[in-house]
Enzyme design. Sequence first.
Site, PDB file in Angstrom:
ATOM      1  N   GLU A   1       0.877  -1.183   0.000  1.00 19.67           N
ATOM      2  CA  GLU A   1       0.000   0.000   0.000  1.00 19.67           C
ATOM      3  C   GLU A   1       0.908   1.226   0.000  1.00 19.67           C
ATOM      4  O   GLU A   1       1.429   1.633   1.024  1.00 19.67           O
ATOM      5  CB  GLU A   1      -0.933   0.007   1.206  1.00 19.67           C
ATOM      6  CG  GLU A   1      -1.967   1.125   1.101  1.00 19.67           C
ATOM      7  CD  GLU A   1      -2.919   1.186   2.288  1.00 19.67           C
ATOM      8  OE1 GLU A   1      -3.868   1.993   2.216  1.00 19.67           O
ATOM      9  OE2 GLU A   1      -2.719   0.460   3.262  1.00 19.67           O
TER      10      GLU A   1
ATOM     11  N   HIS B   1      -5.612   6.288  -2.009  1.00 24.75           N
ATOM     12  CA  HIS B   1      -5.072   7.573  -1.552  1.00 24.75           C
ATOM     13  C   HIS B   1      -4.900   8.493  -2.756  1.00 24.75           C
ATOM     14  O   HIS B   1      -3.800   8.976  -3.053  1.00 24.75           O
ATOM     15  CB  HIS B   1      -3.761   7.363  -0.800  1.00 24.75           C
ATOM     16  CG  HIS B   1      -3.946   6.623   0.494  1.00 24.75           C
ATOM     17  ND1 HIS B   1      -4.112   7.266   1.699  1.00 24.75           N
ATOM     18  CD2 HIS B   1      -4.021   5.287   0.751  1.00 24.75           C
ATOM     19  CE1 HIS B   1      -4.267   6.353   2.655  1.00 24.75           C
ATOM     20  NE2 HIS B   1      -4.230   5.153   2.103  1.00 24.75           N
TER      21      HIS B   1
ATOM     22  N   HIS C   1     -10.009   0.567   0.003  1.00 25.73           N
ATOM     23  CA  HIS C   1     -10.886   1.138   1.044  1.00 25.73           C
ATOM     24  C   HIS C   1     -11.746   2.286   0.479  1.00 25.73           C
ATOM     25  O   HIS C   1     -11.528   3.462   0.744  1.00 25.73           O
ATOM     26  CB  HIS C   1     -10.153   1.544   2.310  1.00 25.73           C
ATOM     27  CG  HIS C   1      -8.866   2.289   2.178  1.00 25.73           C
ATOM     28  ND1 HIS C   1      -8.707   3.408   1.401  1.00 25.73           N
ATOM     29  CD2 HIS C   1      -7.669   2.088   2.760  1.00 25.73           C
ATOM     30  CE1 HIS C   1      -7.483   3.862   1.514  1.00 25.73           C
ATOM     31  NE2 HIS C   1      -6.821   3.064   2.339  1.00 25.73           N
TER      32      HIS C   1
ATOM     33  N   ASP D   1      -8.638  -3.615   7.206  1.00 25.46           N
ATOM     34  CA  ASP D   1      -7.607  -2.573   7.256  1.00 25.46           C
ATOM     35  C   ASP D   1      -7.060  -2.477   8.683  1.00 25.46           C
ATOM     36  O   ASP D   1      -6.700  -1.401   9.171  1.00 25.46           O
ATOM     37  CB  ASP D   1      -8.155  -1.219   6.800  1.00 25.46           C
ATOM     38  CG  ASP D   1      -7.055  -0.204   6.460  1.00 25.46           C
ATOM     39  OD1 ASP D   1      -5.888  -0.624   6.314  1.00 25.46           O
ATOM     40  OD2 ASP D   1      -7.358   0.996   6.361  1.00 25.46           O
TER      41      ASP D   1
END
Length: 401
Positions: A135, A200, A221, A283
């Site tokens: 990530e 992100h 997410h 997460d």
Amino acid sequence: MESLITRYKIYHGSVILPNGILPVGTVLVENGKIVEIAEGELDFPGAIEINAAGNFISPGFIDIHLHGGGGHDFMDGTVEAFLEIAKTHARFGTTAMLPTTLTSEKEDLILTLEAYQKAHASHTEGASFLGMHLEGPYFALSQRGAQDPKYIRNPDPAEYTDLLENYNCIRRWSAAPELPGALEFADYARKKGVLVALAHTDAICEEVETAFQHGYSLATHFYSAMSGVTRKNAFRYAGAVEAGYLIDEMDVEIIADGVHLPSSLLRLIHKIKGTSKIALITDAMRAAGQDTDHSVLGHKDKGLAVIVEDGVAKLPDRSAFAGSIATTNRLVRTMLQMTDIALEDIIQMISLVPARILQVDQQKGSLSRNKDADILIFDKDINIQMTMVNGRIIYDPNHSL
């Protein structure tokens, strides 16, 4: 822990299948594989019998995005961390997982990847490992969330080609698709068989649509650290969230801990995307499975200090969440309590869908003949009564089986 036993008969439970629930059924296991599922009770000579006592018999939960648990984080870079996290989450129903890194220096990524390879080779107790998920560190600084900004950077071909050439354990990589070089990065990663996800990100819808054509097939997410509708010079632009809805083929993963997303958004996502395109993820960070109000996100010595309150981890100034403390059984419980989605559909979102996303659905993800015997027994409140991984009982809280 009966390592020499090769046959199990799990009976007198409600068997959860992809297309419904058998009110009273039996699952037979031999040599780590499911050999039969049927209504009623079956004979299975020589088998150890496990009475589910009217509870649910379910496929194991697959978590494709988690960072830690039980006081450990994968970024600690130790074999112990990997093994203890796997054992911790198995107690709560996770039978397979995709260990996930945080944004960091390349050297720390290598340390974690090396630890994964050693842990994978020696792993016998706990959830099984399905590969590594990187990530970052290729993120939009404006959508960093709890990711440490000093490590965030644009895709570096020298860096990612070296990592992908030398570590075939990398199964997934999340990045912001609007960054310079992000499409070329995705093209290369896909050639190496890596699942590319957008994360992100401040991308507008059109940028995500282009990125999807380059392999960004999963939204990391969903809603968290992700652009929505924005206005620039009076004009409105759809963001990554809207792109996730508009691109029918795109999968989305959601942190269904009841904190990151409210009931209204959980219901909206399901209404638009449907069961088959949603994966539930924890997460989870190192405080998952612990009773604590302070913790660390990332490496135990170099990570970010966080507080734990309201059932979630937060930055100390409470400006952002810092990962969840959820376990997979909590995700199922939350979806049951906060939506009107049927239990068998919720179980699909935490078993068969993540298995399909990782292309392991021929081996895992449902109670089906010839699949791995990753099996749970849980009660109506989703309290885990037994966890079986590859035909081995690795968690039995009542010591009654």
